[in-house]
Write an enzyme that holds these catalytic residues in place. Structure first.
Site, PDB file in Angstrom:
ATOM      1  N   SER A   1      22.196 -30.136   4.083  1.00 36.24           N
ATOM      2  CA  SER A   1      21.898 -28.937   4.872  1.00 36.24           C
ATOM      3  C   SER A   1      21.997 -29.164   6.376  1.00 36.24           C
ATOM      4  CB  SER A   1      20.508 -28.394   4.518  1.00 36.24           C
ATOM      5  OG  SER A   1      20.532 -27.875   3.215  1.00 36.24           O
TER       6      SER A   1
ATOM      7  N   THR B   1      13.877 -27.641  -0.839  1.00 38.31           N
ATOM      8  CA  THR B   1      14.653 -28.153  -1.970  1.00 38.31           C
ATOM      9  C   THR B   1      13.721 -28.829  -2.971  1.00 38.31           C
ATOM     10  OG1 THR B   1      16.642 -29.368  -2.576  1.00 38.31           O
ATOM     11  CG2 THR B   1      15.369 -30.304  -0.769  1.00 38.31           C
TER      12      THR B   1
ATOM     13  N   LYS C   1      10.477 -25.660  -4.653  1.00 35.53           N
ATOM     14  CA  LYS C   1      10.861 -24.244  -4.547  1.00 35.53           C
ATOM     15  C   LYS C   1       9.815 -23.306  -5.170  1.00 35.53           C
ATOM     16  CE  LYS C   1      15.845 -25.076  -4.369  1.00 35.53           C
ATOM     17  NZ  LYS C   1      17.164 -24.782  -4.926  1.00 35.53           N
TER      18      LYS C   1
ATOM     19  N   THR D   1      17.281 -26.323 -25.255  1.00 34.08           N
ATOM     20  CA  THR D   1      16.014 -25.827 -25.814  1.00 34.08           C
ATOM     21  C   THR D   1      16.109 -24.305 -25.848  1.00 34.08           C
ATOM     22  OG1 THR D   1      14.964 -27.649 -24.623  1.00 34.08           O
ATOM     23  CG2 THR D   1      13.497 -25.971 -25.548  1.00 34.08           C
ATOM     24  N   LEU D   2      16.386 -23.762 -27.044  1.00 28.07           N
ATOM     25  CA  LEU D   2      16.668 -22.323 -27.172  1.00 28.07           C
ATOM     26  C   LEU D   2      15.531 -21.468 -26.621  1.00 28.07           C
ATOM     27  CD1 LEU D   2      18.259 -19.878 -28.239  1.00 28.07           C
ATOM     28  CD2 LEU D   2      17.270 -20.306 -30.493  1.00 28.07           C
TER      29      LEU D   2
ATOM     30  N   ARG E   1      13.628 -21.728 -24.195  1.00 25.14           N
ATOM     31  CA  ARG E   1      13.643 -21.560 -22.737  1.00 25.14           C
ATOM     32  C   ARG E   1      14.658 -20.485 -22.333  1.00 25.14           C
ATOM     33  NH1 ARG E   1      14.315 -26.699 -18.724  1.00 25.14           N
ATOM     34  NH2 ARG E   1      13.349 -25.700 -16.932  1.00 25.14           N
TER      35      ARG E   1
ATOM     36  N   MET F   1      27.847 -26.360 -11.228  1.00 21.97           N
ATOM     37  CA  MET F   1      26.934 -26.223 -10.072  1.00 21.97           C
ATOM     38  C   MET F   1      26.732 -27.530  -9.317  1.00 21.97           C
ATOM     39  SD  MET F   1      23.815 -23.707 -10.706  1.00 21.97           S
ATOM     40  CE  MET F   1      23.985 -22.025 -11.216  1.00 21.97           C
TER      41      MET F   1
ATOM     42  N   TYR G   1      27.700 -31.106  -7.498  1.00 27.95           N
ATOM     43  CA  TYR G   1      28.861 -31.498  -6.687  1.00 27.95           C
ATOM     44  C   TYR G   1      28.733 -32.977  -6.356  1.00 27.95           C
ATOM     45  CZ  TYR G   1      25.348 -30.693  -3.151  1.00 27.95           C
ATOM     46  OH  TYR G   1      24.168 -30.722  -2.452  1.00 27.95           O
TER      47      TYR G   1
HETATM   48  P1  NDP Z   1      16.373 -27.911 -14.061  1.00 33.07           P
HETATM   49  O1  NDP Z   1      15.812 -29.276 -14.191  1.00 33.07           O
HETATM   50  O2  NDP Z   1      15.456 -26.780 -13.705  1.00 33.07           O
HETATM   51  O3  NDP Z   1      17.096 -27.498 -15.460  1.00 33.07           O
HETATM   52  C1  NDP Z   1      17.954 -28.403 -16.079  1.00 33.07           C
HETATM   53  C2  NDP Z   1      18.673 -27.713 -17.247  1.00 33.07           C
HETATM   54  O4  NDP Z   1      19.648 -28.641 -17.736  1.00 33.07           O
HETATM   55  C3  NDP Z   1      17.793 -27.338 -18.422  1.00 33.07           C
HETATM   56  O5  NDP Z   1      18.272 -26.125 -18.973  1.00 33.07           O
HETATM   57  C4  NDP Z   1      18.022 -28.509 -19.403  1.00 33.07           C
HETATM   58  O6  NDP Z   1      17.872 -28.149 -20.761  1.00 33.07           O
HETATM   59  C5  NDP Z   1      19.481 -28.804 -19.156  1.00 33.07           C
HETATM   60  N1  NDP Z   1      19.892 -30.169 -19.478  1.00 33.07           N
HETATM   61  C6  NDP Z   1      19.521 -31.319 -18.863  1.00 33.07           C
HETATM   62  N2  NDP Z   1      20.165 -32.384 -19.405  1.00 33.07           N
HETATM   63  C7  NDP Z   1      20.967 -31.875 -20.391  1.00 33.07           C
HETATM   64  C8  NDP Z   1      21.875 -32.475 -21.312  1.00 33.07           C
HETATM   65  N3  NDP Z   1      22.093 -33.777 -21.342  1.00 33.07           N
HETATM   66  N4  NDP Z   1      22.531 -31.660 -22.171  1.00 33.07           N
HETATM   67  C9  NDP Z   1      22.324 -30.321 -22.148  1.00 33.07           C
HETATM   68  N5  NDP Z   1      21.470 -29.699 -21.314  1.00 33.07           N
HETATM   69  C10 NDP Z   1      20.783 -30.479 -20.444  1.00 33.07           C
HETATM   70  O7  NDP Z   1      17.583 -28.031 -13.015  1.00 33.07           O
HETATM   71  P2  NDP Z   1      18.123 -26.910 -12.008  1.00 33.07           P
HETATM   72  O8  NDP Z   1      18.255 -25.647 -12.780  1.00 33.07           O
HETATM   73  O9  NDP Z   1      17.325 -26.916 -10.760  1.00 33.07           O
HETATM   74  O10 NDP Z   1      19.578 -27.486 -11.606  1.00 33.07           O
HETATM   75  C11 NDP Z   1      20.668 -27.452 -12.523  1.00 33.07           C
HETATM   76  C12 NDP Z   1      21.942 -27.941 -11.873  1.00 33.07           C
HETATM   77  O11 NDP Z   1      22.333 -27.070 -10.817  1.00 33.07           O
HETATM   78  C13 NDP Z   1      21.855 -29.335 -11.232  1.00 33.07           C
HETATM   79  O12 NDP Z   1      23.079 -30.004 -11.472  1.00 33.07           O
HETATM   80  C14 NDP Z   1      21.695 -29.038  -9.757  1.00 33.07           C
HETATM   81  O13 NDP Z   1      22.162 -30.081  -8.947  1.00 33.07           O
HETATM   82  C15 NDP Z   1      22.590 -27.818  -9.637  1.00 33.07           C
HETATM   83  N6  NDP Z   1      22.282 -26.959  -8.467  1.00 33.07           N
HETATM   84  C16 NDP Z   1      23.263 -26.814  -7.512  1.00 33.07           C
HETATM   85  C17 NDP Z   1      23.055 -26.030  -6.412  1.00 33.07           C
HETATM   86  C18 NDP Z   1      24.141 -25.876  -5.409  1.00 33.07           C
HETATM   87  O14 NDP Z   1      23.883 -25.358  -4.299  1.00 33.07           O
HETATM   88  N7  NDP Z   1      25.367 -26.270  -5.712  1.00 33.07           N
HETATM   89  C19 NDP Z   1      21.772 -25.315  -6.188  1.00 33.07           C
HETATM   90  C20 NDP Z   1      20.811 -25.509  -7.267  1.00 33.07           C
HETATM   91  C21 NDP Z   1      21.078 -26.324  -8.346  1.00 33.07           C
HETATM   92  P3  NDP Z   1      16.411 -28.168 -21.492  1.00 33.07           P
HETATM   93  O15 NDP Z   1      15.721 -26.895 -21.087  1.00 33.07           O
HETATM   94  O16 NDP Z   1      16.739 -28.230 -22.931  1.00 33.07           O
HETATM   95  O17 NDP Z   1      15.713 -29.403 -20.980  1.00 33.07           O
END
Ligand code: NDP
Length: 262
Positions: free
Chosen positions: A17, A62, A66, A152-153, A155, A214, A216
């Site tokens: 940022s 971040t 949040k 995890t369905l 969720r 999402m 990078y």
């Molecule tokens: P969270 O920790 O809140 O959620 C993670 C999700 O990923 C959950 O749905 C989890 O499933 C799932 N997950 C994790 N590992 C696996 C796996 N091995 N196989 C399948 N599903 C999996 O993370 P965020 O939502 O905050 O972030 C998600 C992504 O988005 C990250 O890569 C983050 O870097 C990116 N991001 C990018 C931004 C940008 O500006 N480019 C901004 C915000 C986020 P379960 O519920 O089953 O655990």
């Protein structure tokens, strides 16, 4: 003395940022200072109080703060209320204001790629905080159908329950990640699998035109599969720039040109 801005998180070293906000400011002739601030895991509230007391003008928030930022705000934008998370803070008349610019950042990044969201069918993999933040802006941008597939369905089902009233005529549907099939205009990987280096397997019965990762700066099995299929794809850097532009405009009332910074 330049106006003070910062991004706050824990850890914070990885944040891009400061370089983005400084580049926007330079381009638009604005004098500002933008730092990284590390908050103790139990010290977020104190850190933001100190920042604004010392004359700070705006904060980006971040991981992992949040949701805490959301809870502390006296005034929230509609999209922040729906996301239940805040990434942009500022003070107005002594009241802490919060917005969530992540989702609009994604929508703008997708528009810059030339992919249309109007009447689109979208599949989002993952049901975490990032997915919660992008559903409403995607619906506002014209998505007709959004399917949320999660490991995890329950969720994903919860997200659909929470958001279905907010998205108007956009249809929301929850599925398990191992039940993927059907045809979509766009698939968005919002799982954190790429961050941990885990692979995601997309079945042949799943068809799509565009793929957005999402994350990078990381290897992504999702993007590898998109390349193998020959569909157009992008990593999440544009979303990062997009959310920073939205925050910059809130604070400075002038809008950087996204395409200059991609
Ligand atoms: P969270 O920790 O809140 O959620 C993670 C999700 O990923 C959950 O749905 C989890 O499933 C799932 N997950 C994790 N590992 C696996 C796996 N091995 N196989 C399948 N599903 C999996 O993370 P965020 O939502 O905050 O972030 C998600 C992504 O988005 C990250 O890569 C983050 O870097 C990116 N991001 C990018 C931004 C940008 O500006 N480019 C901004 C915000 C986020 P379960 O519920 O089953 O655990």
């Amino acid at each position: 003395m330049p106006k003070q801005f910062a991004v706050i998180g824990n850890p914070i070293e990885q944040s891009r940022s400061p370089e983005l906000h400084q580049a926007f400011a330079q381009d638009l002739g604005i004098n500002l200072q933008y730092d990284k601030r590390l908050a103790a895991l139990d010290g977020f509230e104190q850190s933001i109080e100190d920042f604004f007391k010392q004359g700070g003008q705006g904060l980006n928030v971040t991981v992992p703060f949040k949701e805490q930022a959301f809870a502390l705000c006296g005034h929230l934008t509609e999209r922040a209320k729906i996301a239940k998370a805040v990434n942009t803070l500022w003070m107005e008349n002594g009241v802490l204001h919060g917005d969530n610019t992540d989702g609009q950042g994604l929508v703008n990044a997708i528009a810059a790629l030339g992919w249309s969201l109007e009447n689109s069918r979208i599949l989002i993999l993952g049901a975490g905080g990032a997915t919660r933040g992008v559903i409403f802006p995607l619906a506002q941008a014209g998505a007709q159908y959004i399917q949320i597939a999660n490991r995890t369905l329950s969720r994903a089902q919860q997200l659909v329950e929470d958001l279905k009233a907010a998205v108007g005529k956009t249809q929301l549907h929850a599925t398990a990640l191992d039940q993927l099939h059907g045809e979509f205009d766009l698939v968005i990987n919002a799982t954190s699998a790429s961050l941990t280096g885990e692979a995601l397997q997309l079945p042949e019965t799943l068809k799509f035109d565009h793929a957005y990762e999402m994350a990078y700066g990381k290897a992504s099995s999702f993007l590898d599969q998109a390349h193998q299929r020959g569909v157009s794809s992008s990593d999440g850097y544009g979303m990062l720039v997009g959310q920073a532009i939205e925050a910059f405009e809130i604070w400075h009332m002038v809008r950087p040109d996204l395409k200059k910074f991609l």
